[in-house]
Design a protein around this motif. Structure first.
Motif, PDB file in Angstrom:
ATOM      1  N   UNK A   2       0.935  -1.411   0.009  1.00 49.98           N
ATOM      2  CA  UNK A   2       0.016   0.131  -0.044  1.00 49.98           C
ATOM      3  C   UNK A   2       0.724   1.297  -0.055  1.00 49.98           C
ATOM      4  N   UNK A   3       2.152   1.374   0.799  1.00 51.37           N
ATOM      5  CA  UNK A   3       2.724   2.570   0.966  1.00 51.37           C
ATOM      6  C   UNK A   3       3.404   2.839  -0.469  1.00 51.37           C
ATOM      7  N   UNK A   4       4.055   1.698  -1.025  1.00 56.53           N
ATOM      8  CA  UNK A   4       4.790   2.111  -2.432  1.00 56.53           C
ATOM      9  C   UNK A   4       3.781   2.262  -3.477  1.00 56.53           C
ATOM     10  N   UNK A   5       2.683   1.558  -3.349  1.00 63.29           N
ATOM     11  CA  UNK A   5       1.853   1.674  -4.617  1.00 63.29           C
ATOM     12  C   UNK A   5       1.158   3.329  -4.546  1.00 63.29           C
ATOM     13  N   UNK A   6       0.715   3.782  -3.049  1.00 62.74           N
ATOM     14  CA  UNK A   6       0.231   4.960  -3.016  1.00 62.74           C
ATOM     15  C   UNK A   6       1.431   6.167  -3.560  1.00 62.74           C
ATOM     16  N   UNK A   7       2.672   5.696  -3.038  1.00 61.21           N
ATOM     17  CA  UNK A   7       3.629   6.702  -3.760  1.00 61.21           C
ATOM     18  C   UNK A   7       3.684   6.820  -5.346  1.00 61.21           C
ATOM     19  N   UNK A   8       3.701   5.493  -5.679  1.00 60.80           N
ATOM     20  CA  UNK A   8       3.562   5.256  -7.237  1.00 60.80           C
ATOM     21  C   UNK A   8       2.310   6.439  -8.057  1.00 60.80           C
ATOM     22  N   UNK A   9       1.380   6.267  -7.256  1.00 59.46           N
ATOM     23  CA  UNK A   9       0.138   6.787  -7.839  1.00 59.46           C
ATOM     24  C   UNK A   9       0.314   8.368  -7.673  1.00 59.46           C
ATOM     25  N   UNK A  10       1.111   8.736  -6.312  1.00 57.96           N
ATOM     26  CA  UNK A  10       1.265  10.386  -6.461  1.00 57.96           C
ATOM     27  C   UNK A  10       2.529  10.821  -7.321  1.00 57.96           C
ATOM     28  N   UNK A  11       3.393   9.872  -7.471  1.00 56.40           N
ATOM     29  CA  UNK A  11       4.457  10.441  -8.410  1.00 56.40           C
ATOM     30  C   UNK A  11       4.384  10.266  -9.825  1.00 56.40           C
ATOM     31  N   UNK A  39      -9.765   6.180  -4.547  1.00 53.90           N
ATOM     32  CA  UNK A  39      -8.628   5.473  -4.286  1.00 53.90           C
ATOM     33  C   UNK A  39      -8.603   4.950  -2.976  1.00 53.90           C
ATOM     34  N   UNK A  40      -8.758   3.639  -2.456  1.00 56.70           N
ATOM     35  CA  UNK A  40      -8.635   3.175  -1.337  1.00 56.70           C
ATOM     36  C   UNK A  40      -7.316   3.207  -0.535  1.00 56.70           C
ATOM     37  N   UNK A  41      -7.171   3.886   0.336  1.00 62.14           N
ATOM     38  CA  UNK A  41      -5.859   4.346   0.773  1.00 62.14           C
ATOM     39  C   UNK A  41      -5.235   2.878   1.663  1.00 62.14           C
ATOM     40  N   UNK A  42      -6.031   1.952   1.974  1.00 57.43           N
ATOM     41  CA  UNK A  42      -5.567   0.757   2.663  1.00 57.43           C
ATOM     42  C   UNK A  42      -5.361  -0.039   1.753  1.00 57.43           C
ATOM     43  N   UNK A  43      -5.753   0.036   0.489  1.00 58.14           N
ATOM     44  CA  UNK A  43      -5.703  -1.140  -0.433  1.00 58.14           C
ATOM     45  C   UNK A  43      -5.783  -0.151  -1.732  1.00 58.14           C
ATOM     46  N   UNK A  44      -4.479   0.333  -2.290  1.00 59.39           N
ATOM     47  CA  UNK A  44      -4.651   1.091  -3.489  1.00 59.39           C
ATOM     48  C   UNK A  44      -4.490   0.128  -4.881  1.00 59.39           C
TER      49      UNK A  44
END
Length: 445
Positions: free
Chosen positions: A86-95, A103-108
């Motif tokens: 989740x943390x790395x995926x959310x970072x990829x989405x932001x970048x 987007x589900x923050x717990x399961x992006x």
């Protein structure tokens, strides 16, 4: 038409066997060696001289490496990753700039990312560490140059000494050959007198024994000449068995008037090493100071899981680092550098004492050989005349064979002593020039 002939000529040359091809860039070995030519050849081909050149090249490379610290460091990198963390995926989405409210923050979900990045870093300050390293590398480069000069000086002297040794060995062979010819003539006279009944058998046998002993000494002298020739070739970086010397080009060196060991390359090189040691002390002490760097980066992110996912970003800043405690590593490095500097200074003092002694010994040896040369010259004159008279008296039957043998031995010894004194004087001049840091021959104007 001429251009078409060039490939044809090259093709025909390629058909020739290697031994028939012309040699390229190969220095011709002279048929006769002069001492100057031998010195120059040795400086170009002796392994020690070549190794010294390579050490200078290595020192130059160290200087280039030290200078690299004064330039900015630029790097590029590329990385592809795929994750459902989740943390790395959310970072990829932001970048990649594809964030939405759904987007589900717990399961992006699963995302991937191709990241390319360029970074730039420049060291603003590090307590003088890099500057001290460059100073140390410069001084070590000077030391390497002086080391080469010291090797060349020693090699020049060794070649001159080897040349003089061959000359001396040649004179020894001539003296032994002359002694053998003289004893052969005396044996012929003795046999004639023995046939006439005017000479005892014992006297004839004594002369024949002396004849055999002289032949043995001639064989030993020729062996010594062969060894001297091979040693000479070894210094030149060559192999072989015999050497032809140009005796007219024997060493004619000037005796140094000013005698100062401060021109010795070894001392100049040691002075450079002391300066390098001082720079290394400064380099070690730089660990007590902070470091500051200017940094910058530009980054591009591209994904395929999310439609249209792409983005770029940049960052700049200044970074300051200061080590509060490292287990006294910096203190230990400083103490080690200071101790090595003190060792170098003591070695310098030891070298000065040793080189002063070398110079004094070389000067005393030269004085001795000059006096010895005068004495042996008179010895040869007296022994030559004495031998001439003794041969006449023996031929007339008024001299015993033992007395004739003693006279011939004195003449041979006088000739050998004079040859040795002549050669030793030239070697002593060469050694004195080396001891005061001079080249073996003055530069031709």
């Amino acid at each position: 038409m001429r251009h078409r002939c060039i490939p044809l000529a090259l093709f025909l040359l390629s058909l020739l066997p290697p031994q028939m091809l012309p040699a390229a860039n190969k220095e011709t070995v002279p048929a006769q060696w002069s001492v100057r030519g031998a010195v120059q050849y040795a400086l170009n081909h002796n392994p020690d001289a070549k190794a010294a050149v390579e050490r200078i090249k290595a020192a130059d490379a160290d200087i280039k490496a030290a200078k690299a610290s004064f330039y900015p460091q630029l790097g590029v990198s590329a990385e592809y990753s795929r994750t459902n963390n989740p943390m790395y995926s959310f970072g990829n989405i932001l970048n990649q700039g594809v964030f939405t409210d759904t987007i589900d923050f717990n399961n992006p979900g699963t995302t991937d990312n191709l990241q390319t990045k360029a970074t730039l870093q420049y060291r603003l300050y590090n307590g003088g560490h890099d500057l001290a390293a460059l100073d140390a590398a410069d001084e070590r480069g000077r030391a390497a140059g002086n080391e080469q000069a010291a090797i060349r000086s020693r090699l020049e002297f060794e070649v001159v000494r080897a040349f003089c040794t061959i000359v001396q060995a040649t004179e020894t062979v001539r003296a032994r050959q002359s002694a053998l010819e003289a004893i052969d003539a005396s044996v012929a006279v003795a046999r004639a007198r023995f046939s006439e009944g005017s000479l005892l058998k014992e006297d004839l046998l004594n002369l024949e024994v002396q004849q055999s002993r002289t032949q043995e000494q001639l064989i030993q002298a020729r062996h010594g000449l062969n060894l001297a020739q091979r040693g000479f070739l070894h210094l030149l970086g060559l192999t072989g068995e015999s050497v032809q010397l140009n005796m007219a080009a024997s060493p004619d060196q000037e005796i140094p008037v000013e005698r100062d060991i401060r021109t010795r390359p070894e001392l100049t090189g040691m002075a450079a090493m002391i300066k390098a040691g001082e720079a290394m002390v400064r380099q070690a002490r730089a660990g007590f100071y902070p470091t500051a760097d200017a940094i910058g980066s530009y980054q591009v992110d591209k994904g395929t899981e999310l439609e249209g996912g792409s983005g770029n970003s940049w960052a700049t800043g200044v970074r300051l680092n200061y080590t509060l405690f490292n287990g006294q590593q910096t203190s230990a490095a400083t103490e080690r550098a200071e101790a090595q500097l003190r060792v170098a200074k003591e070695q310098q003092r030891k070298m000065e004492l040793a080189f002063n002694l070398e110079m004094e010994q070389a000067a005393l040896t030269l004085n001795q050989e000059e006096e010895r040369l005068k004495v042996t010259g008179k010895m040869v004159e007296s022994a030559t005349e004495s031998a001439r008279l003794a041969r006449l008296r023996f031929k007339e039957g008024v001299l015993l064979s033992s007395e004739l043998i003693n006279t011939e031995n004195r003449l041979t010894d006088a000739r050998l002593s004079h040859a040795l004194a002549t050669s030793s004087r030239k070697i002593a001049i060469a050694d004195l020039r080396r001891a005061v840091g001079l080249a073996q021959f003055n530069q031709e104007k």
